[in-house]
Design a protein around this motif. Structure first.
Motif, short mmCIF file in Angstrom:
data_model
loop_
_atom_site.label_atom_id
_atom_site.label_comp_id
_atom_site.label_asym_id
_atom_site.label_seq_id
_atom_site.Cartn_x
_atom_site.Cartn_y
_atom_site.Cartn_z
N ARG A 76 19.66 -4.32 -32.62
CA ARG A 76 19.11 -5.68 -32.73
C ARG A 76 19.94 -6.67 -31.91
N MET A 77 21.27 -6.52 -31.96
CA MET A 77 22.12 -7.40 -31.18
C MET A 77 21.85 -7.21 -29.69
N TRP A 78 21.72 -5.98 -29.25
CA TRP A 78 21.45 -5.71 -27.85
C TRP A 78 20.12 -6.31 -27.42
N ARG A 79 19.07 -6.15 -28.28
CA ARG A 79 17.75 -6.71 -27.94
C ARG A 79 17.80 -8.23 -27.85
N ILE A 80 18.50 -8.89 -28.78
CA ILE A 80 18.61 -10.36 -28.74
C ILE A 80 19.40 -10.79 -27.51
N HIS A 81 20.45 -10.06 -27.21
CA HIS A 81 21.25 -10.39 -26.02
C HIS A 81 20.40 -10.21 -24.75
N TRP A 82 19.60 -9.16 -24.72
CA TRP A 82 18.72 -8.90 -23.58
C TRP A 82 17.72 -10.04 -23.41
N ARG A 83 17.11 -10.49 -24.51
CA ARG A 83 16.15 -11.61 -24.43
C ARG A 83 16.86 -12.90 -24.00
N TYR A 84 18.06 -13.09 -24.54
CA TYR A 84 18.82 -14.28 -24.16
C TYR A 84 19.12 -14.26 -22.66
N ARG A 85 19.49 -13.08 -22.13
CA ARG A 85 19.74 -12.98 -20.70
C ARG A 85 18.46 -13.25 -19.88
N GLN A 86 17.30 -12.82 -20.42
CA GLN A 86 16.03 -13.11 -19.75
C GLN A 86 15.81 -14.62 -19.67
N VAL A 87 16.07 -15.32 -20.80
CA VAL A 87 15.88 -16.78 -20.82
C VAL A 87 16.81 -17.45 -19.82
N LEU A 88 18.08 -17.02 -19.82
CA LEU A 88 19.03 -17.62 -18.87
C LEU A 88 18.60 -17.38 -17.43
N ASN A 89 18.14 -16.17 -17.13
CA ASN A 89 17.70 -15.88 -15.76
C ASN A 89 16.49 -16.74 -15.39
N ALA A 90 15.58 -16.91 -16.34
CA ALA A 90 14.42 -17.76 -16.06
C ALA A 90 14.85 -19.20 -15.82
N ILE A 91 15.79 -19.68 -16.62
CA ILE A 91 16.27 -21.06 -16.44
C ILE A 91 16.95 -21.20 -15.08
N TYR A 92 17.75 -20.19 -14.69
CA TYR A 92 18.42 -20.25 -13.40
C TYR A 92 17.41 -20.27 -12.26
N VAL A 93 16.34 -19.49 -12.38
CA VAL A 93 15.30 -19.47 -11.33
C VAL A 93 14.64 -20.84 -11.23
N ILE A 94 14.31 -21.43 -12.39
CA ILE A 94 13.65 -22.74 -12.38
C ILE A 94 14.58 -23.79 -11.80
N GLN A 95 15.87 -23.75 -12.20
CA GLN A 95 16.81 -24.74 -11.68
C GLN A 95 16.98 -24.60 -10.16
N CYS A 96 17.03 -23.36 -9.73
CA CYS A 96 17.19 -23.13 -8.29
C CYS A 96 15.99 -23.67 -7.52
N HIS A 97 14.80 -23.41 -7.99
CA HIS A 97 13.59 -23.91 -7.31
C HIS A 97 13.53 -25.42 -7.41
N TRP A 98 13.95 -25.97 -8.48
CA TRP A 98 13.87 -27.43 -8.65
C TRP A 98 14.86 -28.12 -7.75
N GLN A 99 16.03 -27.52 -7.59
CA GLN A 99 17.02 -28.13 -6.72
C GLN A 99 16.59 -28.07 -5.24
N CYS A 100 15.85 -27.04 -4.90
CA CYS A 100 15.36 -26.91 -3.53
C CYS A 100 14.16 -27.82 -3.26
N HIS A 101 13.57 -28.38 -4.26
CA HIS A 101 12.38 -29.23 -4.13
C HIS A 101 12.77 -30.56 -3.47
N ASN A 102 11.83 -31.15 -2.68
CA ASN A 102 12.11 -32.38 -1.94
C ASN A 102 12.38 -33.56 -2.84
#
Length: 161
Positions: free
Chosen positions: A108-134
């Motif tokens: 259960r801890m591994w699954r929650i950690h895995w989901r948390y890492r997915q959320v962080l990766n998604a946030i990083y992708v969004i932040q990266c795209h937003w920073q590149c936006h005009n």
């Protein structure tokens, strides 16, 4: 007829007996002796039989008591072995349950950690795209994330001031 002399000091006693009477008396005495001997033999036999029976009963009683003691000891030994087996089975069961709970907790801890890492990766992708936006100064991001047991939900709003 029989003649017999007996002396008692200076006195001489002459005893005249009838031989037939004497033999008859001896026969009756012999019969009386035989009867008393038979009675004594019978009484002695009965006493010996009683005594032997007492010895046999005593021996059997001692054997039965010894057998009872051995059986009691054996039952206690079997009971203690059974208790040890039960205790060992309980310890084994408790260890198994503890191990299963530990594994479940780690999964259960591994699954929650895995989901948390997915959320962080998604946030990083969004932040990266937003920073590149005009026009990154033109709008604000407001996000909300919900993590459930089966899936991951994102709510992202772009607010223009």
């Amino acid at each position: 007829m029989g003649l017999r002399f007996c002396t008692h000091g200076n006195l001489i006693v002459l005893v005249i007996e009838d031989v037939e009477e004497r033999t008859e008396w001896k026969k009756t005495e012999k019969q009386k002796l035989k009867k008393t001997f038979k009675k004594q033999t019978k009484a002695a036999t009965e006493i010996q039989a009683w005594w032997r029976g007492t010895l046999v009963r005593r021996t059997l009683l001692h054997a039965a008591l010894r057998a009872c003691i051995i059986q009691r000891w054996w039952r206690l030994t079997l009971d203690s072995l059974l208790q040890k087996k039960r205790r060992q089975a309980l310890v084994t069961y408790a260890n198994t349950v503890r191990a299963v709970v530990k594994i479940q907790s780690l999964v259960r801890m591994w699954r929650i950690h895995w989901r948390y890492r997915q959320v962080l990766n998604a946030i990083y992708v969004i932040q990266c795209h937003w920073q590149c936006h005009n026009c990154h100064t033109c709008a604000l991001l407001r996000g909300h994330c919900v993590v459930t047991a089966t899936h991951l939900q994102f709510h992202i709003e772009i607010i223009n001031p």
